[in-house]
Design an enzyme around this catalytic site. Structure first.
Site, PDB file in Angstrom:
ATOM      1  N   GLU A 105       0.993  -1.615   0.177  1.00 31.36           N
ATOM      2  CA  GLU A 105      -0.071   0.718  -0.176  1.00 31.36           C
ATOM      3  C   GLU A 105       1.035   1.228  -0.031  1.00 31.36           C
ATOM      4  O   GLU A 105       0.549   2.430  -0.556  1.00 31.36           O
ATOM      5  CB  GLU A 105      -0.412   0.044   0.962  1.00 31.36           C
ATOM      6  N   GLU A 125      -3.922  -9.727   2.827  1.00 30.51           N
ATOM      7  CA  GLU A 125      -4.284  -9.194   4.436  1.00 30.51           C
ATOM      8  C   GLU A 125      -5.479 -10.625   4.470  1.00 30.51           C
ATOM      9  O   GLU A 125      -5.719 -10.737   6.406  1.00 30.51           O
ATOM     10  CB  GLU A 125      -4.627  -8.206   4.354  1.00 30.51           C
TER      11      GLU A 125
HETATM   12  C1  HSC Z   1      -1.212  -5.561   6.987  1.00 34.86           C
HETATM   13  O1  HSC Z   1       0.038  -4.991   6.804  1.00 34.86           O
HETATM   14  C2  HSC Z   1      -2.406  -4.545   7.077  1.00 34.86           C
HETATM   15  C3  HSC Z   1      -2.181  -3.120   6.074  1.00 34.86           C
HETATM   16  O2  HSC Z   1      -3.106  -3.167   5.163  1.00 34.86           O
HETATM   17  C4  HSC Z   1      -3.340  -2.493   7.005  1.00 34.86           C
HETATM   18  C5  HSC Z   1      -2.571  -1.405   8.281  1.00 34.86           C
HETATM   19  C6  HSC Z   1      -4.048  -0.632   8.696  1.00 34.86           C
HETATM   20  C7  HSC Z   1      -3.929  -0.236  10.190  1.00 34.86           C
HETATM   21  C8  HSC Z   1      -5.681   0.373  10.696  1.00 34.86           C
HETATM   22  C9  HSC Z   1      -5.137   1.084  12.216  1.00 34.86           C
HETATM   23  C10 HSC Z   1      -6.481   1.464  12.205  1.00 34.86           C
HETATM   24  N1  HSC Z   1       5.198  -7.629  11.018  1.00 34.86           N
HETATM   25  O3  HSC Z   1       7.825 -15.520   8.127  1.00 34.86           O
HETATM   26  P1  HSC Z   1       8.840 -15.506   8.241  1.00 34.86           P
HETATM   27  C11 HSC Z   1       8.172 -10.997  10.969  1.00 34.86           C
HETATM   28  S1  HSC Z   1      -1.268  -6.942   7.881  1.00 34.86           S
HETATM   29  C12 HSC Z   1       5.144  -8.464  12.204  1.00 34.86           C
HETATM   30  O4  HSC Z   1      10.055 -16.451   8.697  1.00 34.86           O
HETATM   31  P2  HSC Z   1       9.663 -15.241   5.302  1.00 34.86           P
HETATM   32  C13 HSC Z   1       7.895 -13.062  11.382  1.00 34.86           C
HETATM   33  O5  HSC Z   1       6.635 -12.653  12.714  1.00 34.86           O
HETATM   34  C14 HSC Z   1       0.424  -7.348   7.325  1.00 34.86           C
HETATM   35  N2  HSC Z   1       5.830  -9.609  12.350  1.00 34.86           N
HETATM   36  O6  HSC Z   1      10.050 -15.233   6.473  1.00 34.86           O
HETATM   37  C15 HSC Z   1       8.884 -13.704  11.658  1.00 34.86           C
HETATM   38  O7  HSC Z   1       9.648 -13.158  12.861  1.00 34.86           O
HETATM   39  P3  HSC Z   1       9.998 -14.238  13.967  1.00 34.86           P
HETATM   40  C16 HSC Z   1       0.477  -8.296   5.947  1.00 34.86           C
HETATM   41  C17 HSC Z   1       6.163  -9.665  11.100  1.00 34.86           C
HETATM   42  O8  HSC Z   1      11.281 -14.173   5.350  1.00 34.86           O
HETATM   43  C18 HSC Z   1      10.410 -13.235  11.189  1.00 34.86           C
HETATM   44  O9  HSC Z   1       9.023 -11.848  10.406  1.00 34.86           O
HETATM   45  N3  HSC Z   1       1.490  -8.754   5.531  1.00 34.86           N
HETATM   46  C19 HSC Z   1       5.614  -9.276  10.498  1.00 34.86           C
HETATM   47  O10 HSC Z   1      10.034 -16.884   5.817  1.00 34.86           O
HETATM   48  C20 HSC Z   1      10.011 -13.801   9.629  1.00 34.86           C
HETATM   49  O11 HSC Z   1       9.658 -14.220   8.786  1.00 34.86           O
HETATM   50  C21 HSC Z   1       1.466 -10.350   6.217  1.00 34.86           C
HETATM   51  O12 HSC Z   1       0.555 -11.124   5.433  1.00 34.86           O
HETATM   52  C22 HSC Z   1       4.353  -8.299   9.777  1.00 34.86           C
HETATM   53  N4  HSC Z   1       4.329  -7.974   8.680  1.00 34.86           N
HETATM   54  O13 HSC Z   1       8.431 -14.753   5.378  1.00 34.86           O
HETATM   55  C23 HSC Z   1       2.728 -10.388   5.029  1.00 34.86           C
HETATM   56  N5  HSC Z   1       6.475 -10.654   8.968  1.00 34.86           N
HETATM   57  O14 HSC Z   1      12.008 -14.558  13.422  1.00 34.86           O
HETATM   58  C24 HSC Z   1       3.310 -11.288   6.134  1.00 34.86           C
HETATM   59  C25 HSC Z   1       7.027 -11.767   9.591  1.00 34.86           C
HETATM   60  O15 HSC Z   1      10.403 -13.483  15.524  1.00 34.86           O
HETATM   61  N6  HSC Z   1       4.642 -12.429   6.062  1.00 34.86           N
HETATM   62  N7  HSC Z   1       6.818 -10.848  10.701  1.00 34.86           N
HETATM   63  O16 HSC Z   1       9.428 -15.252  14.266  1.00 34.86           O
HETATM   64  C26 HSC Z   1       5.187 -12.773   5.768  1.00 34.86           C
HETATM   65  O17 HSC Z   1       4.324 -13.223   4.359  1.00 34.86           O
HETATM   66  C27 HSC Z   1       5.937 -13.254   5.316  1.00 34.86           C
HETATM   67  O18 HSC Z   1       6.761 -13.169   7.020  1.00 34.86           O
HETATM   68  C28 HSC Z   1       7.586 -13.176   4.755  1.00 34.86           C
HETATM   69  C29 HSC Z   1       9.137 -13.224   5.396  1.00 34.86           C
HETATM   70  C30 HSC Z   1       7.194 -13.161   3.338  1.00 34.86           C
HETATM   71  C31 HSC Z   1       7.371 -10.926   5.189  1.00 34.86           C
END
Ligand code: HSC
Ligand code: NAD
Length: 705
Positions: A105, A125
């Protein structure tokens, strides 16, 4: 600083630098907002370039912050994005690695996006039970059209750079120095002009949204987020941009507070926690796997060989008899051909993968060259012991010797070798090339190196590893036994298989226990029950309905009949009067007066055995943490992810309620319902499963005993 700011001839390069994935949390957003404001005020700044360190643009909003209070002085992601939207100076995104969720985004609000060939962009998401809440549902359809945006947002699947460029998400793929290129573009751009995505229109063909909705899971069966994603994208087609953003925010807030989102976020973190083993530090050396050997080319051996080949690991498949080997080879070839026919993989991939699998009948020859052996022969201890004795003679020192046993004791198997530290269970789920779970079973003497190697293997072949200690059935099948037994008791008492399956499917499982038994093959359990009764196993009465069904040669789908009957070539289960007669006769034999059993009772009596045995599994240290059990059940048995797995589900019900229900069932149905002492302890201390630290339950037991 979590955002590095660097000046390059009138350009400010802002590099997100917050390991591991530059998640957009309080610190990054505060620093980013401050850097943008400073650059905006500076007349010498012509444009901004946004990029990321740590091999990623950004993994999105910081998921760990969801549900926690946000400091009032820190900007939120939508505000930072809004400040970029309003800026008079252009912004360019230089994407190398992932730009996901809020990261994507952030890129979408820029005037243009440039990506390295390895990059991936997407809005995942929905997998967290959310929708893109920082403008993604309004900007992406304006950029690529509502239909293409819907596909990306509702599937949550990231797209590679090439596809992103085709769709127009990315303006250009840059093979050379990305940052230099983007800075040059920014410098050459005319001052004071902006290319805002928000200025475009979002358009869709009539019927697009209805067609997408028709294919989604119903809201109450896990489809809440996908439906709201669709609502938000639809809003982009008829609301002005600002109002669309407002609608998106409302829908995002609804999802953020939903049980479905809480459950899915729990599973996301549980999956990542599961690989952290308290006595196996991340620095533990792992065996290098250049070549593997799979013993047995049956249902599981073939699937395991395919999993290895899919992950790039060459494997020798060994059978004792040439006919069995030929059958196994033909099955592997047929499965790959079917995947190619369905367009899942290319013909070139099929050939590359088949090329990694070799076949033979000499165990010692194949095992001698292997760094890892996975045994998948019959589930009979004597057969496994003789295979492991031979492996001990044939394998090189340091080779990891794994068994795919679903129930047998890893210590007994390791005892057939002089190297028990190298012996481990790698329990794949059927079909092994498809199912994501790998239950890794450690024996008393299994070394940290073997465990770390199995975890690394899981990651390499795209599986989710969960470590269990050896016991009968490990985590998954030990719990399954309690679930299946109770389902059979319900049928003895008055329900029919189709009643139980309907309730379990409505809860969100892809199929109920009886349809699952038919799929897996009822003869497998029949053999195990015979073995156990020969060994004089104690415990609650074992229901015999499955035996009656098997005695008629009804082994499930493979014989065209089991609890249900099946038409040729069709997997649809049809209730069968013959089975109903068997069931009525069995109830009569047991002296049970059949009664009507309502859906609530069916659900409670199928789910609470999972919770109660799950608690016992924590107490005796078979599982390290409740989340591990949840991951096993979500990825191995189809427990609905939107309910977070059995332990999270129990937390959501409330442990007090669970405890009281167990007590009531114990009083009514017998001692096998006795609440686990762990549940009692958690209720007494007003805690939930989620409050348990790793290994805490097992440590509690040790302190008591
Ligand atoms: C989002 O973005 C919402 C937004 O649209 C809107 C927000 C608006 C808010 C408004 C308020 C009113 N955060 O998977 P791995 C950590 S929702 C925190 O083993 P890889 C993970 O926990 C988000 N931590 O690595 C781990 O930590 P640990 C949408 C995150 O290389 C470490 O990173 N995004 C994190 O196989 C390594 O992770 C997603 O859904 C995050 N966002 O893959 C993406 N992402 O080492 C989710 C990762 O302490 N993430 N971590 O265990 C993934 O798909 C995968 O982690 C990657 C990396 C492809 C990024
Ligand atoms: P299967 O009967 O389909 O295959 C076993 C194969 O092993 C047969 O092809 C047999 O010829 C071969 N074999 C037997 N002895 C051998 C030996 N000494 N050397 C080489 N090959 C030999 O059984 P399966 O369903 O593939 O199960 C294999 C193992 O996987 C069992 O331990 C089982 O408990 C476990 N498992 C099965 C499933 C499942 O759903 N089928 C799921 C998880 C784990």
């Amino acid at each position: 600083m979590s955002v590095k700011s660097e000046r390059r001839d009138g350009i400010v390069v802002l590099t997100l630098d917050y390991p591991p994935v530059n998640a957009l949390g309080v610190e990054v957003l505060t620093d980013l907002a401050a850097a943008i404001e400073a650059g905006s005020r500076d007349d010498g700044v012509h444009a901004f370039v946004l990029t990321g360190a740590n091999g990623a643009f950004s993994g999105g909003a910081d998921i760990r912050r969801f549900g926690k209070p946000w400091p009032p002085t820190a900007p939120m992601l939508p505000e930072v994005i809004e400040s970029i939207e309003r800026s008079e100076k252009p912004f360019y995104a230089a994407i190398d690695g992932v730009a996901l969720g809020g990261g994507c985004e952030l890129a979408l609000v820029c005037d243009a996006r440039y990506a390295s060939p390895r990059s991936r962009v997407g809005l995942p998401e929905v997998h967290l039970g959310l929708l893109p809440g920082a403008g993604g549902t309004q900007r992406l359809p304006r950029l690529v059209g509502a239909k293409a945006a819907l596909d990306i947002i509702v599937s949550g699947m990231p797209v590679g750079a090439a596809r992103a460029a085709e769709l127009g998400i990315v303006d250009e793929i840059v093979a050379g120095n990305l940052l230099d290129h983007v800075c040059r573009v920014a410098q050459e751009a005319p001052a004071g002009t902006r290319r805002r995505v928000s200025a475009r229109r979002s358009e869709a063909q009539p019927g697009v949204f209805a067609a997408v909705r028709a294919k989604l899971d119903p809201v109450e069966r896990g489809g809440l987020a996908a439906h709201r994603c669709t609502d938000a994208v639809e809003a982009s087609t008829w609301l002005p941009f600002e109002q669309g953003l407002h609608r998106e925010r409302e829908l995002f807030t609804e999802l953020l507070h939903s049980d479905q989102s809480r459950a899915r976020i729990h599973v996301f973190f549980a999956e990542r926690e599961a690989v952290k083993i308290p006595d196996v530090p991340a620095s533990t050396p792992v065996a290098r796997i250049d070549r593997a050997c799979v013993v047995g080319a049956g249902t599981m051996g073939g699937g395991i060989a395919m999993s290895l080949a899919n992950g790039g690991i060459p494997a020798d498949v060994v059978e004792a008899e040439p006919e069995a080997l030929a059958r196994g080879k033909a099955t592997i070839e047929r499965n790959y051909a079917a995947s190619a026919r369905k367009g899942r993989i290319s013909q070139a991939d099929v050939e590359a993968r088949l090329g990694r699998i070799a076949y033979g009948t000499s165990l010692s020859a194949a095992a001698g060259g292997a760094d890892l052996v996975i045994e998948a022969v019959f589930e009979e201890l004597d057969v496994k012991l003789s295979v492991f004795a031979e492996l001990d003679r044939a394998c090189k020192p340091g080779a990891v010797l794994a068994s795919n046993t679903s129930t047998l004791d890893i210590d007994a198997i390791a005892g057939a070798t002089a190297r028990p530290e190298d012996v481990i269970g790698t329990h794949f789920f059927s079909p092994a090339n498809v199912m994501r779970l790998l239950e890794i079973v450690r024996g008393a003497k299994t070394s940290a190196r073997s465990i770390a190697t199995a975890l690394a293997l899981a990651k390499r072949i795209g599986k989710i590893g969960v470590v269990a200690r050896t016991c009968d059935g490990f985590i998954g099948n030990r719990m399954l036994a309690h679930y299946a037994r109770e389902a059979a008791y319900l049928v003895e008492e008055g329900a029919l298989p189709q009643d139980v399956d309907r309730v379990i499917e409505a809860f969100g499982f892809p199929m109920g226990p009886f349809a699952m038994g038919d799929l897996a093959g009822l003869d497998v359990g029949w053999r195990i029950r015979k073995r156990r009764s020969a060994q004089g196993m104690t415990g609650p009465r074992v229901p015999e309905i499955a035996d009656r069904v098997c005695e008629r040669g009804r082994f499930g789908q493979k014989t065209g009949a089991g609890y249900y009957r099946y038409a040729d070539g069709d997997r649809t289960p049809h209730p069968d009067p013959e089975v109903e007669s068997l069931i009525f006769a069995e109830s009569a034999r047991l002296g049970i007066a059949r009664r009507t059993i309502d859906d609530a009772e069916i659900l409670e009596r199928c789910m609470l055995p999972l919770v109660n045995e799950g608690a016992n599994i924590l107490l005796d240290g078979t599982a390290i943490r409740p989340g591990d059990i949840d991951v096993v059940w979500v990825y191995g048995y189809g427990f609905p992810a939107f309910r977070g797995g059995p332990m999270h589900y129990a937390d959501m019900l409330g442990l007090m309620r669970v405890f009281e229900s167990l007590r009531a069932l114990e009083a009514r149905l017998g001692p096998h319902w006795h609440p686990s002492p762990l549940i009692e302890e958690l209720v007494a201390s007003k805690r939930r499963f989620a409050d348990l630290a790793a290994d805490e339950a097992a440590r509690l037991t040790m302190e008591v005993s």
